[in-house]
Design a protein around this motif. Structure first.
Motif, mmCIF file in Angstrom:
data_model
loop_
_atom_site.group_PDB
_atom_site.id
_atom_site.type_symbol
_atom_site.label_atom_id
_atom_site.label_comp_id
_atom_site.label_asym_id
_atom_site.label_seq_id
_atom_site.Cartn_x
_atom_site.Cartn_y
_atom_site.Cartn_z
ATOM 1 N N UNK A 85 0.721 -1.234 0.042
ATOM 2 C CA UNK A 85 0.055 0.053 -0.076
ATOM 3 C C UNK A 85 0.802 1.421 0.200
ATOM 4 N N UNK A 86 0.323 2.421 -0.361
ATOM 5 C CA UNK A 86 0.801 3.623 -0.432
ATOM 6 C C UNK A 86 0.027 4.638 0.261
ATOM 7 N N UNK A 87 0.609 5.226 1.304
ATOM 8 C CA UNK A 87 0.120 5.995 2.279
ATOM 9 C C UNK A 87 0.705 7.422 1.966
ATOM 10 N N UNK A 88 0.163 8.770 2.264
ATOM 11 C CA UNK A 88 0.568 10.011 2.285
ATOM 12 C C UNK A 88 0.834 10.546 3.493
ATOM 13 N N UNK A 89 1.867 11.273 3.626
ATOM 14 C CA UNK A 89 2.401 12.210 4.770
ATOM 15 C C UNK A 89 2.699 13.568 4.278
ATOM 16 N N UNK A 90 2.702 14.509 5.260
ATOM 17 C CA UNK A 90 3.268 15.786 5.044
ATOM 18 C C UNK A 90 4.495 16.002 5.765
ATOM 19 N N UNK A 91 5.274 16.657 5.019
ATOM 20 C CA UNK A 91 6.605 17.228 5.611
ATOM 21 C C UNK A 91 6.995 18.613 5.461
ATOM 22 N N UNK A 92 7.333 19.467 6.431
ATOM 23 C CA UNK A 92 7.794 20.713 6.588
ATOM 24 C C UNK A 92 9.189 20.661 6.215
ATOM 25 N N UNK A 94 11.571 23.542 5.638
ATOM 26 C CA UNK A 94 11.991 24.805 6.005
ATOM 27 C C UNK A 94 11.576 25.958 5.249
ATOM 28 N N UNK A 95 10.399 25.706 4.538
ATOM 29 C CA UNK A 95 9.544 26.753 3.847
ATOM 30 C C UNK A 95 8.070 26.895 4.391
ATOM 31 N N UNK A 96 7.672 27.844 4.102
ATOM 32 C CA UNK A 96 6.236 28.065 4.832
ATOM 33 C C UNK A 96 5.383 27.026 4.502
ATOM 34 N N UNK A 97 5.390 26.238 3.247
ATOM 35 C CA UNK A 97 4.348 25.256 3.019
ATOM 36 C C UNK A 97 4.912 23.931 3.216
ATOM 37 N N UNK A 98 4.002 23.078 3.389
ATOM 38 C CA UNK A 98 4.237 21.690 3.917
ATOM 39 C C UNK A 98 4.372 20.972 2.356
ATOM 40 N N UNK A 99 5.102 19.822 2.233
ATOM 41 C CA UNK A 99 4.888 19.030 1.168
ATOM 42 C C UNK A 99 4.434 17.525 1.291
ATOM 43 N N UNK A 100 3.685 17.278 0.387
ATOM 44 C CA UNK A 100 3.182 15.913 0.389
ATOM 45 C C UNK A 100 4.254 15.036 -0.111
ATOM 46 N N UNK A 101 4.408 13.930 1.078
ATOM 47 C CA UNK A 101 5.091 12.962 0.315
ATOM 48 C C UNK A 101 4.526 11.540 0.696
ATOM 49 N N UNK A 102 5.025 10.436 0.255
ATOM 50 C CA UNK A 102 4.166 9.107 0.387
ATOM 51 C C UNK A 102 5.255 8.090 0.979
ATOM 52 N N UNK A 111 8.229 0.199 6.205
ATOM 53 C CA UNK A 111 7.827 1.549 5.956
ATOM 54 C C UNK A 111 8.904 2.140 5.443
ATOM 55 N N UNK A 112 8.662 2.690 4.143
ATOM 56 C CA UNK A 112 9.639 3.757 3.489
ATOM 57 C C UNK A 112 8.933 4.926 2.959
ATOM 58 N N UNK A 113 9.336 6.042 3.508
ATOM 59 C CA UNK A 113 8.980 7.380 3.116
ATOM 60 C C UNK A 113 9.861 7.784 1.908
ATOM 61 N N UNK A 114 9.405 8.548 0.806
ATOM 62 C CA UNK A 114 10.339 9.039 -0.173
ATOM 63 C C UNK A 114 10.150 10.631 -0.178
ATOM 64 N N UNK A 115 11.217 11.501 -0.395
ATOM 65 C CA UNK A 115 11.328 12.844 -0.285
ATOM 66 C C UNK A 115 11.558 13.352 -1.628
ATOM 67 N N UNK A 116 11.439 14.537 -1.724
ATOM 68 C CA UNK A 116 11.701 15.298 -3.057
ATOM 69 C C UNK A 116 12.400 16.632 -2.904
ATOM 70 N N UNK A 117 13.273 16.811 -1.991
ATOM 71 C CA UNK A 117 13.865 17.949 -1.601
ATOM 72 C C UNK A 117 15.359 17.791 -1.199
ATOM 73 N N UNK A 118 16.001 18.928 -1.259
ATOM 74 C CA UNK A 118 17.524 18.830 -1.260
ATOM 75 C C UNK A 118 17.952 18.736 0.533
ATOM 76 N N UNK A 124 10.682 18.238 8.908
ATOM 77 C CA UNK A 124 9.752 17.639 10.171
ATOM 78 C C UNK A 124 8.899 16.797 9.367
ATOM 79 N N UNK A 125 8.807 15.556 9.621
ATOM 80 C CA UNK A 125 7.741 14.373 9.178
ATOM 81 C C UNK A 125 6.401 14.769 10.117
ATOM 82 N N UNK A 126 5.336 15.091 9.775
ATOM 83 C CA UNK A 126 4.473 15.528 10.533
ATOM 84 C C UNK A 126 3.755 14.254 11.052
ATOM 85 N N UNK A 127 2.789 14.206 12.091
ATOM 86 C CA UNK A 127 2.089 13.090 12.482
ATOM 87 C C UNK A 127 1.052 12.646 11.373
ATOM 88 N N UNK A 128 0.836 11.369 11.435
ATOM 89 C CA UNK A 128 -0.216 10.769 10.520
ATOM 90 C C UNK A 128 -0.939 9.712 11.013
#
Length: 134
Positions: A85-92, A94-102, A111-118, A124-128
């Motif tokens: 299965x693939x679930x979604x999470x939010x990551x802060x 360092x910018x004002x906006x949260x990024x959606x990650x899976x 459980x493996x998260x994938x990020x798309x920023x440098x 911060x991986x927010x609660x899920x």
């Protein structure tokens, strides 16, 4: 609690067909982008074949890469999804906006998260809260 004839709730109510109820706290470090590796606590509740998993604390630190994060200790077999299965999470990041990650939750309990920023920025991986079937 696992029963063959159904689950009793209180003194007089029986739920036929519901043969499993369990609460479990899964604690593991998270390998990947943070240094040092933070600890994550996942609270799991299984009712019949449905698993509800949630966290109550954010995971944060300075992100150094790689582009994935992995829970080091697999979920026990009785809490693993019936299929990938693939679930979604939010990551802060360092910018004002949260990024959606899976996050990918596999039948092996990983459980493996994938990020798309440098790297080099706070992350911060927010609660899920996730739900799946076993």
């Amino acid at each position: 609690v696992t029963t063959a004839g159904g689950l009793s709730i209180g003194k007089n109510l029986y739920v036929a067909g519901l043969n499993h109820y369990e609460e479990y706290t899964h604690v593991s470090t998270v390998a990947g982008p943070w240094s040092p590796s933070p600890t994550m606590t996942i609270y799991c509740t299984r009712i019949g074949r449905v698993v509800h998993a949630m966290t109550t604390t954010d995971v944060s630190g300075t992100y150094y890469g790689p582009f994935t994060a992995t829970v080091n200790t697999a979920l026990p077999a009785r809490f693993r999804p019936a299929g990938y299965i693939r679930c979604f999470s939010l990551v802060l990041n360092g910018t004002p906006n949260a990024e959606v990650t899976w996050a990918d939750v596999s039948t092996t309990g990983s459980i493996v998260w994938s990020f798309m920023f440098g790297g080099g920025s706070p992350a911060t991986l927010l609660t899920f809260t996730w739900t799946w079937t076993v």
